[in-house]
Design a protein around this motif. Structure first.
Motif, mmCIF file in Angstrom:
data_model
loop_
_atom_site.group_PDB
_atom_site.id
_atom_site.type_symbol
_atom_site.label_atom_id
_atom_site.label_comp_id
_atom_site.label_asym_id
_atom_site.label_seq_id
_atom_site.Cartn_x
_atom_site.Cartn_y
_atom_site.Cartn_z
ATOM 1 N N ALA A 97 0.818 -1.217 0.000
ATOM 2 C CA ALA A 97 0.000 0.000 0.000
ATOM 3 C C ALA A 97 0.848 1.262 0.000
ATOM 4 N N SER A 98 2.036 1.199 0.598
ATOM 5 C CA SER A 98 2.867 2.397 0.763
ATOM 6 C C SER A 98 3.234 3.060 -0.559
ATOM 7 N N HIS A 99 3.225 2.320 -1.631
ATOM 8 C CA HIS A 99 3.586 2.900 -2.927
ATOM 9 C C HIS A 99 2.526 3.880 -3.419
ATOM 10 N N ILE A 100 1.339 3.794 -2.844
ATOM 11 C CA ILE A 100 0.262 4.729 -3.170
ATOM 12 C C ILE A 100 0.006 5.668 -1.993
ATOM 13 N N THR A 101 -0.080 5.109 -0.787
ATOM 14 C CA THR A 101 -0.418 5.933 0.377
ATOM 15 C C THR A 101 0.683 6.926 0.725
ATOM 16 N N ASP A 102 1.935 6.614 0.395
ATOM 17 C CA ASP A 102 3.043 7.532 0.672
ATOM 18 C C ASP A 102 3.354 8.453 -0.505
ATOM 19 N N ALA A 103 2.674 8.255 -1.623
ATOM 20 C CA ALA A 103 2.917 9.098 -2.797
ATOM 21 C C ALA A 103 2.332 10.483 -2.563
ATOM 22 N N GLU A 104 3.043 11.480 -3.061
ATOM 23 C CA GLU A 104 2.577 12.848 -2.870
ATOM 24 C C GLU A 104 1.285 13.114 -3.637
ATOM 25 N N PHE A 105 1.208 12.606 -4.861
ATOM 26 C CA PHE A 105 0.030 12.821 -5.691
ATOM 27 C C PHE A 105 -0.407 11.515 -6.356
ATOM 28 N N PRO A 106 -0.987 10.583 -5.582
ATOM 29 C CA PRO A 106 -1.436 9.337 -6.215
ATOM 30 C C PRO A 106 -2.605 9.611 -7.165
ATOM 31 N N THR A 107 -2.640 8.871 -8.248
ATOM 32 C CA THR A 107 -3.739 9.045 -9.187
ATOM 33 C C THR A 107 -4.981 8.334 -8.655
ATOM 34 N N PRO A 108 -6.157 8.833 -9.005
ATOM 35 C CA PRO A 108 -7.387 8.131 -8.597
ATOM 36 C C PRO A 108 -7.417 6.686 -9.108
ATOM 37 N N LEU A 109 -6.863 6.453 -10.297
ATOM 38 C CA LEU A 109 -6.853 5.101 -10.854
ATOM 39 C C LEU A 109 -5.950 4.182 -10.036
ATOM 40 N N SER A 110 -4.788 4.688 -9.586
ATOM 41 C CA SER A 110 -3.910 3.852 -8.765
ATOM 42 C C SER A 110 -4.527 3.588 -7.395
ATOM 43 N N GLU A 111 -5.260 4.544 -6.857
ATOM 44 C CA GLU A 111 -5.962 4.322 -5.584
ATOM 45 C C GLU A 111 -7.048 3.262 -5.741
ATOM 46 N N LYS A 112 -7.749 3.289 -6.871
ATOM 47 C CA LYS A 112 -8.758 2.259 -7.147
ATOM 48 C C LYS A 112 -8.083 0.897 -7.272
ATOM 49 N N GLY A 113 -6.930 0.865 -7.947
ATOM 50 C CA GLY A 113 -6.186 -0.379 -8.096
ATOM 51 C C GLY A 113 -5.746 -0.944 -6.757
ATOM 52 N N LEU A 114 -5.282 -0.073 -5.862
ATOM 53 C CA LEU A 114 -4.904 -0.508 -4.519
ATOM 54 C C LEU A 114 -6.105 -1.120 -3.802
ATOM 55 N N ASN A 115 -7.258 -0.477 -3.891
ATOM 56 C CA ASN A 115 -8.463 -1.006 -3.242
ATOM 57 C C ASN A 115 -8.831 -2.376 -3.796
ATOM 58 N N LEU A 116 -8.747 -2.551 -5.110
ATOM 59 C CA LEU A 116 -9.051 -3.845 -5.725
ATOM 60 C C LEU A 116 -8.058 -4.909 -5.263
ATOM 61 N N TYR A 117 -6.785 -4.531 -5.213
ATOM 62 C CA TYR A 117 -5.744 -5.460 -4.763
ATOM 63 C C TYR A 117 -6.009 -5.886 -3.321
ATOM 64 N N GLN A 118 -6.281 -4.912 -2.454
ATOM 65 C CA GLN A 118 -6.522 -5.220 -1.047
ATOM 66 C C GLN A 118 -7.751 -6.109 -0.869
ATOM 67 N N LEU A 119 -8.778 -5.875 -1.645
ATOM 68 C CA LEU A 119 -9.970 -6.711 -1.585
ATOM 69 C C LEU A 119 -9.641 -8.153 -1.983
ATOM 70 N N SER A 120 -8.823 -8.319 -3.005
ATOM 71 C CA SER A 120 -8.454 -9.676 -3.445
ATOM 72 C C SER A 120 -7.636 -10.402 -2.380
ATOM 73 N N GLN A 121 -6.875 -9.682 -1.589
ATOM 74 C CA GLN A 121 -6.048 -10.294 -0.550
ATOM 75 C C GLN A 121 -6.887 -10.850 0.593
ATOM 76 N N SER A 122 -8.044 -10.279 0.824
ATOM 77 C CA SER A 122 -8.885 -10.730 1.926
ATOM 78 C C SER A 122 -9.518 -12.094 1.652
ATOM 79 N N GLU A 123 -9.489 -12.540 0.399
ATOM 80 C CA GLU A 123 -10.122 -13.804 0.025
ATOM 81 C C GLU A 123 -9.165 -14.993 0.100
ATOM 82 N N LEU A 124 -7.911 -14.776 0.481
ATOM 83 C CA LEU A 124 -6.892 -15.820 0.437
ATOM 84 C C LEU A 124 -6.740 -16.537 1.775
ATOM 85 N N THR A 125 -6.223 -17.753 1.711
ATOM 86 C CA THR A 125 -5.931 -18.517 2.924
ATOM 87 C C THR A 125 -4.415 -18.608 3.095
ATOM 88 N N LYS A 126 -3.988 -19.010 4.290
ATOM 89 C CA LYS A 126 -2.557 -19.086 4.576
ATOM 90 C C LYS A 126 -2.257 -20.363 5.345
#
Length: 173
Positions: A17-46
């Motif tokens: 997440a830090s590659h977007i959350t720490d960016a000075e000016f993240p694009t709305p598209l990259s923020e949407k991509g981060l949200n999609l990525y994070q959502l996909s991570q919640s569906e995994l097992t370990k």
């Protein structure tokens, strides 16, 4: 063991997440991509991998991502998980923002099949109390007829690589 596994996952997700959350000016598209990525991570097992893994005759050639062209290839393979073109575009925008520092705990990998990027994955390493812990995650392959074999080859390579330097290895998929 559960505590270190959860910590590894939290640290890996924070790094991603830090590659977007720490960016000075993240694009709305990259923020949407981060949200999609994070959502996909919640569906995994370990689970912890206790038995040694070997890599016998893999169909892939493996490369650690150490430059922007490989970051792009990693992003294209990883984003192929999303079938919706707008979502795929957002995830690519997000993943191509990944920047590497020499002391980063994460190493991304791209697997090439017949000279073309076809699979990807990550090893996230963390040293705590003198013990080295690794999390193998983000394994994916392009939707090719041999997708399952490509993912198995990538998984085995990453697990084997992580086991060479770690006291514990966790697989998240």
């Amino acid at each position: 063991m559960l505590v270190i596994t959860e910590k590894l996952i939290t640290l890996k997700n924070a790094w991603m997440a830090s590659h977007i959350t720490d960016a000075e000016f993240p694009t709305p598209l990259s923020e949407k991509g981060l949200n999609l990525y994070q959502l996909s991570q919640s569906e995994l097992t370990k689970h912890t991998v206790d038995t040694p893994v070997t890599c016998s005759d893999p169909s892939l050639s493996f490369y650690p991502v150490d430059c922007h062209p490989l970051t792009i290839r990693y992003s294209l393979v990883r984003a192929s998980q999303w079938e919706n073109e707008q979502e795929k575009e957002a995830v690519i925008e997000y993943l191509t923002q990944i920047m590497f520092e020499p002391d980063a705990e994460a190493t991304l990998y791209v697997g090439f099949f017949k000279g073309k990027p076809a699979a990807c994955g990550m090893i996230f390493n963390h040293l705590e109390d003198g013990a080295h812990h690794s999390l193998v995650s983000d394994i994916f392959a392009l939707p090719l007829p041999n997708q399952d074999q490509l993912m198995t080859d990538m998984e085995n390579y990453l697990l084997h690589t992580a086991q060479q330097a770690s006291d514990t290895v966790t697989l998240k998929k």
